[in-house]
Design a protein around this motif. Structure first.
Motif, PDB file in Angstrom:
ATOM      1  N   UNK A 147       3.233   3.158  12.398  1.00 37.91           N
ATOM      2  CA  UNK A 147       1.903   3.592  12.839  1.00 37.91           C
ATOM      3  C   UNK A 147       1.857   5.099  13.017  1.00 37.91           C
ATOM      4  N   UNK A 148       2.875   5.650  13.696  1.00 33.59           N
ATOM      5  CA  UNK A 148       2.940   7.094  13.854  1.00 33.59           C
ATOM      6  C   UNK A 148       3.094   7.808  12.525  1.00 33.59           C
ATOM      7  N   UNK A 152       3.396  17.813   9.909  1.00 35.75           N
ATOM      8  CA  UNK A 152       4.415  17.938   8.855  1.00 35.75           C
ATOM      9  C   UNK A 152       5.816  17.891   9.456  1.00 35.75           C
ATOM     10  N   UNK A 153       5.979  18.537  10.611  1.00 38.68           N
ATOM     11  CA  UNK A 153       7.285  18.544  11.273  1.00 38.68           C
ATOM     12  C   UNK A 153       7.628  17.170  11.867  1.00 38.68           C
ATOM     13  N   UNK A 154       6.628  16.513  12.456  1.00 40.64           N
ATOM     14  CA  UNK A 154       6.876  15.223  13.115  1.00 40.64           C
ATOM     15  C   UNK A 154       7.210  14.134  12.104  1.00 40.64           C
ATOM     16  N   UNK A 155       6.707  14.262  10.885  1.00 43.65           N
ATOM     17  CA  UNK A 155       6.977  13.240   9.865  1.00 43.65           C
ATOM     18  C   UNK A 155       8.467  13.096   9.563  1.00 43.65           C
ATOM     19  N   UNK A 156       9.212  14.167   9.661  1.00 41.13           N
ATOM     20  CA  UNK A 156      10.640  14.118   9.335  1.00 41.13           C
ATOM     21  C   UNK A 156      11.415  13.168  10.251  1.00 41.13           C
ATOM     22  N   UNK A 157      11.348  13.313  11.587  1.00 38.61           N
ATOM     23  CA  UNK A 157      12.097  12.367  12.430  1.00 38.61           C
ATOM     24  C   UNK A 157      11.583  10.938  12.340  1.00 38.61           C
ATOM     25  N   UNK A 158      10.290  10.747  12.101  1.00 34.70           N
ATOM     26  CA  UNK A 158       9.762   9.391  11.956  1.00 34.70           C
ATOM     27  C   UNK A 158      10.332   8.722  10.704  1.00 34.70           C
ATOM     28  N   UNK A 159      10.410   9.463   9.615  1.00 36.91           N
ATOM     29  CA  UNK A 159      10.989   8.907   8.387  1.00 36.91           C
ATOM     30  C   UNK A 159      12.465   8.576   8.579  1.00 36.91           C
ATOM     31  N   UNK A 160      13.174   9.460   9.281  1.00 37.54           N
ATOM     32  CA  UNK A 160      14.597   9.230   9.552  1.00 37.54           C
ATOM     33  C   UNK A 160      14.791   7.960  10.366  1.00 37.54           C
ATOM     34  N   UNK A 161      13.994   7.784  11.412  1.00 41.79           N
ATOM     35  CA  UNK A 161      14.138   6.612  12.281  1.00 41.79           C
ATOM     36  C   UNK A 161      13.861   5.322  11.516  1.00 41.79           C
TER      37      UNK A 161
END
Length: 340
Positions: free
Chosen positions: A77-78, A108-117
């Motif tokens: 969702x995020x 753009x920055x927040x997408x990186x940790x969400x994809x990693x998780x």
């Protein structure tokens, strides 16, 4: 997307501000991200449907598994919201501000940790399936975990690069990290899928109906690993060959959704596989653990004289449907108390 500017805005002193006669093309940058966002929203709808279906079909699953599914839903969702905000920020809010295209937005920055998780959770789930099969495959589990932890290390570097604050299209410091992440991801997916297929093929009994079920499980395993592997391979290739655009970034965002949906599909197919196993058989004792617990099963195929003819299937392990093959032959055909 190239647009000619026929006029320039007027400054407060009455003069015209200098603007380029033509805005830069956005086809392979934010145009690619826009297409990726559309695909991500489509796949997110599938994620919502599969999550609803999971909680409706498997209310008795263990608590940790329900929390796992909820975690995937929250992350996705995020991830979807950040993808939509990213495109809106660059293509709507700053549609006539070329300089803003170079500055990374907070989404753009927040997408990186969400994809990693999301990727780490889903790949860990698949590795656990291999771990539950049996001790003879634990060395492969250790190899897969080593690859996954290495991948996680490169993912952390990627997150650090995202928060570093460089220009969005300055990808020289990011491309090699993306290649490493998705190269390792494809390796993990291929290893896990290969082990699962090998176990299934060794579990064949020689009976047409049972082997048909196993063949279906093999196809499910190939499909679940193939889709994510293709997306990862495309991200790897585009990051390596066309590093100056954002096509690989768009594919990477879609790959995150594919990982989530493949895991949910694996969980939701347990009931249909159970029904398939029972279809056409007289079931004497066929147990499919609702909480992914291993269970033994014995299916009655018919009768020889007055005694039922049964086949003992391997233990059911995890959500996978077929577990570790028993020692010796993959199955035993019995007639009453006598083996035939």
């Amino acid at each position: 997307m190239s647009t000619n500017t026929s006029m320039s805005p007027t400054s407060s002193t009455g003069g015209l501000l200098p603007l380029p006669s033509q805005l830069p093309s956005l086809d392979d940058t934010y145009g690619a991200l826009f297409i990726g966002m559309c695909v991500c929203i489509l796949l997110y709808g599938l994620t919502l449907h599969q999550t609803y279906r999971y909680f409706r079909l498997y209310p008795d699953d263990r608590k940790w598994l329900k929390v796992f599914v909820l975690a995937i839903l929250i992350i996705e969702t995020g991830h979807t919201a950040m993808t939509a905000h990213l495109c809106y920020h660059y293509l709507v809010t700053n549609y006539f501000n070329p300089s803003a295209l170079l500055s990374p937005s907070w989404s753009f920055r927040v997408l990186a940790p969400l994809s990693v998780a999301a990727m780490f959770l889903c790949q860990s789930f698949y590795i656990r399936r291999v771990y539950m099969i049996g001790p003879q495959y634990r060395w492969l589990v250790a190899m897969a975990m080593a690859l996954l932890l290495t991948e996680l290390g490169f993912m952390i570097v990627l997150v650090w690069q995202a928060f570093k604050g460089h220009d969005v299209q300055d990808t020289k410091d990011v491309t090699w990290v993306v290649c490493a992440v998705y190269g390792l991801a494809v390796s993990v997916d291929s290893l896990v899928t290969g082990v699962l297929i090998t176990v299934l093929l060794k579990s064949r009994t020689g009976f047409k109906s049972t082997d048909s079920l196993i063949q279906t499980l093999v196809i499910y395993s190939i499909n679940s690993g193939l889709v994510t592997s293709i997306a990862g391979m495309l991200s790897f290739i585009f990051a390596l060959v066309l590093s100056g655009n954002m096509i690989y970034t768009a594919i990477a965002y879609v790959a995150t959704k594919l990982y989530a949906n493949s895991v949910l599909a694996v969980l939701n197919t347990r009931k249909s596989l159970k029904d398939m196993a029972m279809n056409g058989f007289t079931v004497d004792s066929l147990q499919f653990g609702g909480n992914l617990e291993p269970a033994n099963s014995s299916v009655v195929f018919g009768q020889r004289g007055t005694r039922p003819v049964t086949v003992s299937l391997p233990p059911i392990a995890e959500d996978f449907g077929v577990g570790q093959p028993p020692e010796g032959p993959a199955s035993q055909l019995t007639s009453g108390d006598n083996k035939v």
